[in-house]
Design a protein around this motif. Structure first.
Motif, PDB file in Angstrom:
ATOM      1  N   LYS A  28       1.026  -1.030   0.008  1.00  0.00           N
ATOM      2  CA  LYS A  28      -0.034   0.138  -0.045  1.00  0.00           C
ATOM      3  C   LYS A  28       0.843   1.344   0.016  1.00  0.00           C
ATOM      4  O   LYS A  28       1.777   1.262   0.573  1.00  0.00           O
ATOM      5  CB  LYS A  28      -1.045   0.092   1.121  1.00  0.00           C
ATOM      6  N   THR A  29       0.469   2.421  -0.402  1.00  0.00           N
ATOM      7  CA  THR A  29       1.313   3.335  -0.728  1.00  0.00           C
ATOM      8  C   THR A  29       1.602   4.165   0.439  1.00  0.00           C
ATOM      9  O   THR A  29       2.530   4.928   0.562  1.00  0.00           O
ATOM     10  CB  THR A  29       0.867   4.419  -1.747  1.00  0.00           C
ATOM     11  N   ASP A  30       0.925   4.235   1.610  1.00  0.00           N
ATOM     12  CA  ASP A  30       1.155   4.606   2.871  1.00  0.00           C
ATOM     13  C   ASP A  30       2.013   3.822   3.995  1.00  0.00           C
ATOM     14  O   ASP A  30       1.756   4.021   5.071  1.00  0.00           O
ATOM     15  CB  ASP A  30      -0.388   5.081   3.452  1.00  0.00           C
ATOM     16  N   ILE A  35       7.809   1.323   1.698  1.00  0.00           N
ATOM     17  CA  ILE A  35       8.697   2.372   0.975  1.00  0.00           C
ATOM     18  C   ILE A  35      10.001   2.111   1.497  1.00  0.00           C
ATOM     19  O   ILE A  35      10.903   2.107   0.341  1.00  0.00           O
ATOM     20  CB  ILE A  35       8.261   3.669   1.799  1.00  0.00           C
ATOM     21  N   ALA A  60      -0.038  -2.992  -5.915  1.00  0.00           N
ATOM     22  CA  ALA A  60      -0.844  -1.831  -5.086  1.00  0.00           C
ATOM     23  C   ALA A  60      -2.215  -2.743  -4.832  1.00  0.00           C
ATOM     24  O   ALA A  60      -3.113  -2.817  -5.582  1.00  0.00           O
ATOM     25  CB  ALA A  60      -1.033  -0.929  -5.961  1.00  0.00           C
ATOM     26  N   GLU A  63      -5.863   0.741  -4.347  1.00  0.00           N
ATOM     27  CA  GLU A  63      -5.788   2.423  -4.528  1.00  0.00           C
ATOM     28  C   GLU A  63      -5.725   2.843  -5.795  1.00  0.00           C
ATOM     29  O   GLU A  63      -5.601   1.895  -6.792  1.00  0.00           O
ATOM     30  CB  GLU A  63      -4.256   2.394  -3.946  1.00  0.00           C
ATOM     31  N   GLU A  67      -2.484   7.860  -7.257  1.00  0.00           N
ATOM     32  CA  GLU A  67      -1.828   7.620  -5.702  1.00  0.00           C
ATOM     33  C   GLU A  67      -0.502   6.699  -6.176  1.00  0.00           C
ATOM     34  O   GLU A  67       0.806   6.657  -5.280  1.00  0.00           O
ATOM     35  CB  GLU A  67      -2.557   7.237  -4.599  1.00  0.00           C
ATOM     36  N   VAL A  68      -0.966   5.600  -6.850  1.00  0.00           N
ATOM     37  CA  VAL A  68       0.200   4.684  -7.010  1.00  0.00           C
ATOM     38  C   VAL A  68       1.368   5.207  -7.940  1.00  0.00           C
ATOM     39  O   VAL A  68       2.371   5.045  -7.824  1.00  0.00           O
ATOM     40  CB  VAL A  68      -0.322   3.252  -7.787  1.00  0.00           C
ATOM     41  N   ASN A  70       2.060   8.233  -8.074  1.00  0.00           N
ATOM     42  CA  ASN A  70       2.843   9.173  -7.288  1.00  0.00           C
ATOM     43  C   ASN A  70       3.884   8.385  -6.528  1.00  0.00           C
ATOM     44  O   ASN A  70       4.896   8.744  -6.242  1.00  0.00           O
ATOM     45  CB  ASN A  70       1.955   9.975  -6.323  1.00  0.00           C
ATOM     46  N   PHE A  71       3.217   7.413  -5.780  1.00  0.00           N
ATOM     47  CA  PHE A  71       4.358   6.403  -5.011  1.00  0.00           C
ATOM     48  C   PHE A  71       5.296   5.719  -5.962  1.00  0.00           C
ATOM     49  O   PHE A  71       6.590   6.074  -5.524  1.00  0.00           O
ATOM     50  CB  PHE A  71       3.383   5.069  -4.687  1.00  0.00           C
ATOM     51  N   HIS A  75       9.298   7.476  -4.771  1.00  0.00           N
ATOM     52  CA  HIS A  75      10.247   6.420  -4.289  1.00  0.00           C
ATOM     53  C   HIS A  75      11.014   5.619  -5.465  1.00  0.00           C
ATOM     54  O   HIS A  75      11.904   4.864  -5.017  1.00  0.00           O
ATOM     55  CB  HIS A  75       9.551   5.377  -3.709  1.00  0.00           C
TER      56      HIS A  75
END
Length: 131
Positions: A28-30, A35, A60, A63, A67-68, A70-71, A75
């Motif tokens: 998950k991105t959060d 990360i 992912a 989501e 948002e994915v 952006n991740f 990163h």
């Protein structure tokens, strides 16, 4: 087996990758641990993709694509990422927490099922088992 779209909308079917060693990383991105794993996964992917055909795939879970993306951009994800927006693959693999990695032999059988943050040494040892 599952079929999911990648970030460009192309369909990825796991069974079509038989013959290649595969690392699936549900995330998950959060997720802070997810990360922290990105540099390790990037390194192992770059090291073995051409010499051993290793495929590292991020999945992912539930989501939105923006948002994915952006991740991925934030990163520096270098391996393919799939969108499991309906969480169908996550459900079929019994994902309850992330990160959750599966190391899959060329024949398609799961060699290792690893839940939680993985360090570089353990990642390397699991990949050595499947290549």
């Amino acid at each position: 087996d599952f079929t999911l779209p990648d970030m460009e909308g192309n369909l990825f079917t796991l069974s079509e990758k038989e013959g290649q060693p595969v690392v699936l990383c549900f995330f998950k991105t959060d997720c802070p641990a997810c990360i922290r794993e990105v540099p390790y996964l990037n390194a192992i992917y770059q090291e073995y993709k051409n010499t051993h055909g290793l495929l590292v795939v991020g999945i992912a879970i539930g989501e939105p694509q923006d948002e994915v993306q952006n991740f991925i951009d934030t990163h520096g994800v270098e391996y393919p990422v799939l969108l499991d927006s309906q969480e169908e693959a996550a459900d079929s693999y019994g994902i309850r927490s992330v990160p959750h990695l599966f190391f899959i032999y060329r024949e398609g059988h799961i060699a290792v099922d690893h839940i939680g943050l993985i360090d570089q040494n353990k990642l390397e040892s699991y990949v050595q088992r499947i290549i």
